[in-house]
Motif scaffolding. Sequence first.
Motif, PDB file in Angstrom:
ATOM      1  N   GLN A 116      21.699  11.297 -13.236  1.00  0.00           N
ATOM      2  CA  GLN A 116      22.636  11.466 -12.128  1.00  0.00           C
ATOM      3  C   GLN A 116      21.941  12.016 -10.888  1.00  0.00           C
ATOM      4  OE1 GLN A 116      25.924  13.549 -14.577  1.00  0.00           O
ATOM      5  NE2 GLN A 116      27.044  12.494 -12.968  1.00  0.00           N
ATOM      6  N   CYS A 117      21.035  12.956 -11.079  1.00  0.00           N
ATOM      7  CA  CYS A 117      20.290  13.504  -9.939  1.00  0.00           C
ATOM      8  C   CYS A 117      19.485  12.418  -9.241  1.00  0.00           C
ATOM      9  CB  CYS A 117      19.364  14.623 -10.414  1.00  0.00           C
ATOM     10  SG  CYS A 117      20.208  16.142 -10.897  1.00  0.00           S
ATOM     11  N   ILE A 118      18.832  11.580 -10.033  1.00  0.00           N
ATOM     12  CA  ILE A 118      18.032  10.508  -9.454  1.00  0.00           C
ATOM     13  C   ILE A 118      18.919   9.519  -8.708  1.00  0.00           C
ATOM     14  CG2 ILE A 118      16.526   8.564  -9.983  1.00  0.00           C
ATOM     15  CD1 ILE A 118      15.462  10.169 -12.367  1.00  0.00           C
ATOM     16  N   MET A 119      20.024   9.112  -9.335  1.00  0.00           N
ATOM     17  CA  MET A 119      20.916   8.139  -8.711  1.00  0.00           C
ATOM     18  C   MET A 119      21.502   8.682  -7.410  1.00  0.00           C
ATOM     19  SD  MET A 119      22.913   6.660 -12.067  1.00  0.00           S
ATOM     20  CE  MET A 119      24.053   5.721 -11.063  1.00  0.00           C
ATOM     21  N   GLY A 120      21.940   9.930  -7.430  1.00  0.00           N
ATOM     22  CA  GLY A 120      22.515  10.523  -6.231  1.00  0.00           C
ATOM     23  C   GLY A 120      21.509  10.676  -5.108  1.00  0.00           C
ATOM     24  N   SER A 121      20.300  11.105  -5.453  1.00  0.00           N
ATOM     25  CA  SER A 121      19.269  11.280  -4.431  1.00  0.00           C
ATOM     26  C   SER A 121      18.859   9.944  -3.824  1.00  0.00           C
ATOM     27  CB  SER A 121      18.046  11.964  -5.046  1.00  0.00           C
ATOM     28  OG  SER A 121      18.390  13.264  -5.502  1.00  0.00           O
ATOM     29  N   VAL A 122      18.731   8.922  -4.672  1.00  0.00           N
ATOM     30  CA  VAL A 122      18.379   7.599  -4.166  1.00  0.00           C
ATOM     31  C   VAL A 122      19.486   7.049  -3.282  1.00  0.00           C
ATOM     32  CG1 VAL A 122      17.951   5.207  -4.837  1.00  0.00           C
ATOM     33  CG2 VAL A 122      16.816   7.058  -6.069  1.00  0.00           C
ATOM     34  N   THR A 123      20.737   7.286  -3.675  1.00  0.00           N
ATOM     35  CA  THR A 123      21.869   6.801  -2.874  1.00  0.00           C
ATOM     36  C   THR A 123      21.851   7.420  -1.478  1.00  0.00           C
ATOM     37  OG1 THR A 123      23.232   6.497  -4.849  1.00  0.00           O
ATOM     38  CG2 THR A 123      24.382   6.671  -2.742  1.00  0.00           C
ATOM     39  N   ILE A 124      21.644   8.727  -1.415  1.00  0.00           N
ATOM     40  CA  ILE A 124      21.608   9.395  -0.107  1.00  0.00           C
ATOM     41  C   ILE A 124      20.426   8.906   0.728  1.00  0.00           C
ATOM     42  CG2 ILE A 124      21.170  11.619   1.013  1.00  0.00           C
ATOM     43  CD1 ILE A 124      22.876  12.928  -1.065  1.00  0.00           C
ATOM     44  N   THR A 125      19.268   8.787   0.089  1.00  0.00           N
ATOM     45  CA  THR A 125      18.077   8.404   0.823  1.00  0.00           C
ATOM     46  C   THR A 125      18.172   6.976   1.359  1.00  0.00           C
ATOM     47  OG1 THR A 125      16.759   9.871  -0.571  1.00  0.00           O
ATOM     48  CG2 THR A 125      15.574   8.205   0.691  1.00  0.00           C
ATOM     49  N   LEU A 126      18.680   6.058   0.544  1.00  0.00           N
ATOM     50  CA  LEU A 126      18.755   4.655   0.960  1.00  0.00           C
ATOM     51  C   LEU A 126      19.732   4.442   2.103  1.00  0.00           C
ATOM     52  CD1 LEU A 126      18.628   2.746  -2.447  1.00  0.00           C
ATOM     53  CD2 LEU A 126      16.825   2.959  -0.735  1.00  0.00           C
ATOM     54  N   HIS A 127      20.709   5.335   2.222  1.00  0.00           N
ATOM     55  CA  HIS A 127      21.713   5.179   3.269  1.00  0.00           C
ATOM     56  C   HIS A 127      21.521   6.173   4.412  1.00  0.00           C
ATOM     57  CE1 HIS A 127      23.575   3.065  -0.136  1.00  0.00           C
ATOM     58  NE2 HIS A 127      24.196   2.349   0.784  1.00  0.00           N
ATOM     59  N   THR A 137      10.678   7.380   0.210  1.00  0.00           N
ATOM     60  CA  THR A 137      11.380   8.586  -0.229  1.00  0.00           C
ATOM     61  C   THR A 137      12.038   8.471  -1.608  1.00  0.00           C
ATOM     62  OG1 THR A 137      11.805   9.078   2.095  1.00  0.00           O
ATOM     63  CG2 THR A 137      13.033  10.350   0.466  1.00  0.00           C
ATOM     64  N   PRO A 138      12.766   7.382  -1.927  1.00  0.00           N
ATOM     65  CA  PRO A 138      13.391   7.319  -3.254  1.00  0.00           C
ATOM     66  C   PRO A 138      12.398   7.389  -4.408  1.00  0.00           C
ATOM     67  CG  PRO A 138      14.332   5.671  -1.817  1.00  0.00           C
ATOM     68  CD  PRO A 138      13.141   6.229  -1.104  1.00  0.00           C
ATOM     69  N   LEU A 139      11.160   6.967  -4.171  1.00  0.00           N
ATOM     70  CA  LEU A 139      10.170   6.989  -5.240  1.00  0.00           C
ATOM     71  C   LEU A 139       9.786   8.405  -5.645  1.00  0.00           C
ATOM     72  CD1 LEU A 139       7.858   4.059  -4.088  1.00  0.00           C
ATOM     73  CD2 LEU A 139       9.567   4.037  -5.906  1.00  0.00           C
ATOM     74  N   GLY A 140      10.157   9.394  -4.836  1.00  0.00           N
ATOM     75  CA  GLY A 140       9.912  10.779  -5.215  1.00  0.00           C
ATOM     76  C   GLY A 140      10.644  11.166  -6.483  1.00  0.00           C
ATOM     77  N   ALA A 141      11.731  10.449  -6.796  1.00  0.00           N
ATOM     78  CA  ALA A 141      12.480  10.742  -8.019  1.00  0.00           C
ATOM     79  C   ALA A 141      11.652  10.469  -9.269  1.00  0.00           C
ATOM     80  CB  ALA A 141      13.768   9.913  -8.051  1.00  0.00           C
ATOM     81  N   LEU A 142      10.625   9.638  -9.153  1.00  0.00           N
ATOM     82  CA  LEU A 142       9.772   9.359 -10.310  1.00  0.00           C
ATOM     83  C   LEU A 142       9.046  10.612 -10.792  1.00  0.00           C
ATOM     84  CD1 LEU A 142       8.166   5.948  -9.236  1.00  0.00           C
ATOM     85  CD2 LEU A 142      10.041   6.314 -10.856  1.00  0.00           C
ATOM     86  N   SER A 143       8.858  11.593  -9.906  1.00  0.00           N
ATOM     87  CA  SER A 143       8.181  12.829 -10.310  1.00  0.00           C
ATOM     88  C   SER A 143       8.998  13.579 -11.358  1.00  0.00           C
ATOM     89  CB  SER A 143       7.936  13.727  -9.093  1.00  0.00           C
ATOM     90  OG  SER A 143       9.164  14.139  -8.512  1.00  0.00           O
ATOM     91  N   ILE A 197       0.840  -1.208   0.000  1.00  0.00           N
ATOM     92  CA  ILE A 197       0.000   0.000   0.000  1.00  0.00           C
ATOM     93  C   ILE A 197       0.868   1.249   0.000  1.00  0.00           C
ATOM     94  CG2 ILE A 197      -1.697   1.315   1.319  1.00  0.00           C
ATOM     95  CD1 ILE A 197      -2.813  -1.329   2.340  1.00  0.00           C
ATOM     96  N   GLY A 198       1.932   1.255   0.823  1.00  0.00           N
ATOM     97  CA  GLY A 198       2.834   2.398   0.861  1.00  0.00           C
ATOM     98  C   GLY A 198       3.521   2.644  -0.465  1.00  0.00           C
ATOM     99  N   PHE A 199       3.928   1.572  -1.136  1.00  0.00           N
ATOM    100  CA  PHE A 199       4.564   1.697  -2.457  1.00  0.00           C
ATOM    101  C   PHE A 199       3.595   2.302  -3.470  1.00  0.00           C
ATOM    102  CE2 PHE A 199       5.037  -0.157  -6.691  1.00  0.00           C
ATOM    103  CZ  PHE A 199       6.297   0.317  -7.037  1.00  0.00           C
TER     104      PHE A 199
END
Length: 334
Positions: free
Chosen positions: A114-125, A82-88, A9-11
């Motif tokens: 690159q923006c998506i990859m970097g943001s996901v990297t920070i968020t996941l860690h 949070t990482p799914l926000g990059a889909l916007s 549901i959250g996803f």
Amino acid sequence: MFQSRDNLIGFLLAASSSAFIGSSFVVKKKGLKAAGASGIRAGHGGYSYLKEPFWWLGMISMIVGEAANFAAYAFAPAVLVTPLGALSIVVSAALAHLYLNERLNPFGIIGCIQCIMGSVTITLHAPAERDISSVLEVWELAKQPDFMLYAFLAVSIALYLIFKIAPKYGHTHIFVNIGICSLFGSLSVMSCKALGMAIKMTFEGNNQFIYPVTYFFVLVVSCCVVTQINYLNKALDLFNSAIVSPIYYVMFTLLTITASMIMFKEKQTMTQVATQACGFGTIVSGTFILHSTKDMDLTGGIAGFTAKGSGPIAIRRTGNANEEELPILNERSN
């Protein structure tokens, strides 16, 4: 990934949130363009967009998206949501290409990735949040000297940008208006977390609206959101929405994570710190590519050369009718 029904549901809520928010950028810009054709543009202080149905449709889409994102955190952990926000960013760029004729060149696509990859990297860690049992605990965390210093600096920098920098450079520098949105946004998220916790605990039978600090958080959220909307409108009116969306996402994510780390003081390992530093470097390079090549149209064949045998050309648009051709590959004379 989906270890429980709540995670699924959250996803779904987070994914739908990105779709609504990403599309809101494009729909709102159509309203801003229509308003600018018949009145004073938002970038120059006008508010005629309030009469445009498209702007209100985009505003409703953004509200629905933010509500879905807020609800997603009640079902799934932040590391999933949070990482799914990059889909916007992807949604905004695709719709802008289809409906606003705003094309991303290959460099822009690379920068966006690159923006998506970097943001996901920070968020996941990013470290996990601490458990909160009362809104008064959040108030005590907010009164810590280091977070008070962050809040003071954020508000001071934002006010300096509003009154000193924006009147001179807001029309030509994309980071001015987006910086104002992101600084106030980081504070609004902290207040939204407190408000969300208060609502959740109230529904569970522990009324949090008997505390005056709950209404203080409501006031902070209201003021910050109104300011964000105003300066986001200016950024969308003045600049390409395919560029505004990723830069706003990157700056907002970085400042929000910073504010959260200062306020909640989660423990981190050296691996987490190093990984977040790498993610930040990726974001900075991606943002630079997006910003520095946003006015270039690249032409050339699949092999990198035109039919005439010349190398690919970058056409930089200027403010007038003239266009400047910049060869990407230097031709060597035999």
